[in-house]
Enzyme design. Sequence first.
Site, mmCIF file in Angstrom:
data_model
loop_
_atom_site.group_PDB
_atom_site.id
_atom_site.type_symbol
_atom_site.label_atom_id
_atom_site.label_comp_id
_atom_site.label_asym_id
_atom_site.label_seq_id
_atom_site.Cartn_x
_atom_site.Cartn_y
_atom_site.Cartn_z
ATOM 1 N N CYS A 45 -28.343 -6.084 13.152
ATOM 2 C CA CYS A 45 -29.615 -5.389 13.394
ATOM 3 C C CYS A 45 -30.729 -6.058 12.578
ATOM 4 C CB CYS A 45 -29.524 -3.920 12.998
ATOM 5 S SG CYS A 45 -29.316 -2.799 14.390
ATOM 6 N N CYS B 191 -8.086 -1.960 -4.710
ATOM 7 C CA CYS B 191 -6.663 -1.639 -4.800
ATOM 8 C C CYS B 191 -5.851 -2.930 -4.909
ATOM 9 C CB CYS B 191 -6.216 -0.873 -3.561
ATOM 10 S SG CYS B 191 -5.951 0.881 -3.858
ATOM 11 N N CYS C 177 -36.362 2.592 15.669
ATOM 12 C CA CYS C 177 -35.535 2.618 16.880
ATOM 13 C C CYS C 177 -34.617 3.839 16.892
ATOM 14 C CB CYS C 177 -34.670 1.362 16.973
ATOM 15 S SG CYS C 177 -35.589 -0.133 17.344
ATOM 16 N N HIS C 178 -33.869 4.040 15.811
ATOM 17 C CA HIS C 178 -32.723 4.952 15.874
ATOM 18 C C HIS C 178 -33.065 6.417 15.615
ATOM 19 C CE1 HIS C 178 -30.213 1.498 16.544
ATOM 20 N NE2 HIS C 178 -30.735 0.907 15.500
ATOM 21 N N CYS D 69 0.852 -1.200 0.000
ATOM 22 C CA CYS D 69 0.000 0.000 0.000
ATOM 23 C C CYS D 69 0.880 1.240 0.000
ATOM 24 C CB CYS D 69 -0.892 0.030 1.234
ATOM 25 S SG CYS D 69 -1.828 -1.463 1.539
ATOM 26 N N ARG E 90 -22.497 -4.787 11.707
ATOM 27 C CA ARG E 90 -23.463 -4.184 12.633
ATOM 28 C C ARG E 90 -24.852 -4.127 11.999
ATOM 29 N NH1 ARG E 90 -25.237 -3.361 17.616
ATOM 30 N NH2 ARG E 90 -26.868 -4.420 16.482
ATOM 31 N N CYS F 90 2.433 3.096 -3.225
ATOM 32 C CA CYS F 90 1.664 4.110 -3.950
ATOM 33 C C CYS F 90 1.261 5.260 -3.023
ATOM 34 C CB CYS F 90 0.397 3.520 -4.557
ATOM 35 S SG CYS F 90 0.679 2.312 -5.860
ATOM 36 N N HIS F 91 0.796 4.896 -1.819
ATOM 37 C CA HIS F 91 0.160 5.896 -0.951
ATOM 38 C C HIS F 91 1.118 6.544 0.039
ATOM 39 C CE1 HIS F 91 -3.841 4.933 -2.421
ATOM 40 N NE2 HIS F 91 -3.606 3.651 -2.236
ATOM 41 N N CYS G 284 -35.254 0.783 10.478
ATOM 42 C CA CYS G 284 -34.140 1.301 11.282
ATOM 43 C C CYS G 284 -34.615 2.521 12.061
ATOM 44 C CB CYS G 284 -32.979 1.722 10.391
ATOM 45 S SG CYS G 284 -32.461 0.521 9.168
#
Lengths: 106, 259
Positions: free
Chosen positions: B220, B112, B178-179, B74, B216, B77-78, B175
Amino acid sequence: MASALINVPARAKRGDVVEIRTLTSHIMETGFRRTAAGDLVPRDIITSFTCRYNGTEIFRADLFPAIAANPYLSFFTVARESGKFEFEWIGDNGFVSTASASITVE
Amino acid sequence: MSFLRAIAVTVMLAAAPVLLAGEIPPGERRSGYSFMGPDTRAMQDDDTSNPGMLFVLDGETLWTAKGGSAGKACADCHGDARETMKGVAARYPAFDKTLGRPVTLDQRINLCRANHQQATPLPYESRDLLALSAFVAHQSRGAAITAADDPQLKPFVEQGRALFMLRQGQLNLACANCHDDNYDKHLAGASVTQGQPTGYPLYRLEWQTLGSLERRLRSCMSGVRAQAYDYGAPELVALELYLMARARGMPMESPAVRP
């Protein structure tokens, strides 16, 4: 890839009580879990931890299957002299991981 | 009179939005951090007790490890990630011109690998992929989320928003139920948070490991007894993009710790 995070104060006064915190990378597979097919997942845990202060063992702990992954241990010692703390974790399947940290005592 | 009242009630009900409480005003947005107890907060705040930092360490090693048939790392290049990756995770998922759709940070890492390193893609939720994305995301710690600024992403943000509002599963919950509408309440012993994705990938004590936002979201979905989208599915990416757009301006915490 075993890695560890160590927190030891860089300097301390002679006679000070210092806290040492260690966190190491390990899955701590209990040996009680089963796969979807019903096969037991073999136990793979760290079984022992030791800390040496300039070669003298100052702390030792035995670890067991109920301990969470990536075990975190914190303990105290008295800063007697400048030098090196050496940490060693030993576990199942020949697991050995070591780390060290230096302290300057004034 | 009662007839008129009935009409009035009907009109009010018809005019009311599907979700009564609606979206969270910018000033009331809160990271999941603010819903945690003092012990878990302390764990996140100290980099030597935050287990997510173990993955960041691994990611740092992987960053400079040469891989694939191109034999490139990585870093080739970076360069130094501390400079080049600053704020990058805060704008993901980002639009990929070749694919014509948004990609997550994990997908970008694998693109990549495929295009520049000629290496095999890392499986979703594998330790190496999580370590790399944790290392990259860690460089954005404290940076404000800027995802979805690209106008090309607009239809995908809309798709994500629609999915966020869509009731699904045997429990028939969106979603938003609840959120948006019920945060700060509890689901058994657990706090219902606002679902702000500020700390991914994050170390969840329940998982005993680091996990992505997709993991996650999938848990849910299992929770509302819905069929979870596969890792990398366009729907999950759209949801992730909407969540990041919804958290625009909030500071990144990666790698966070959550119960």
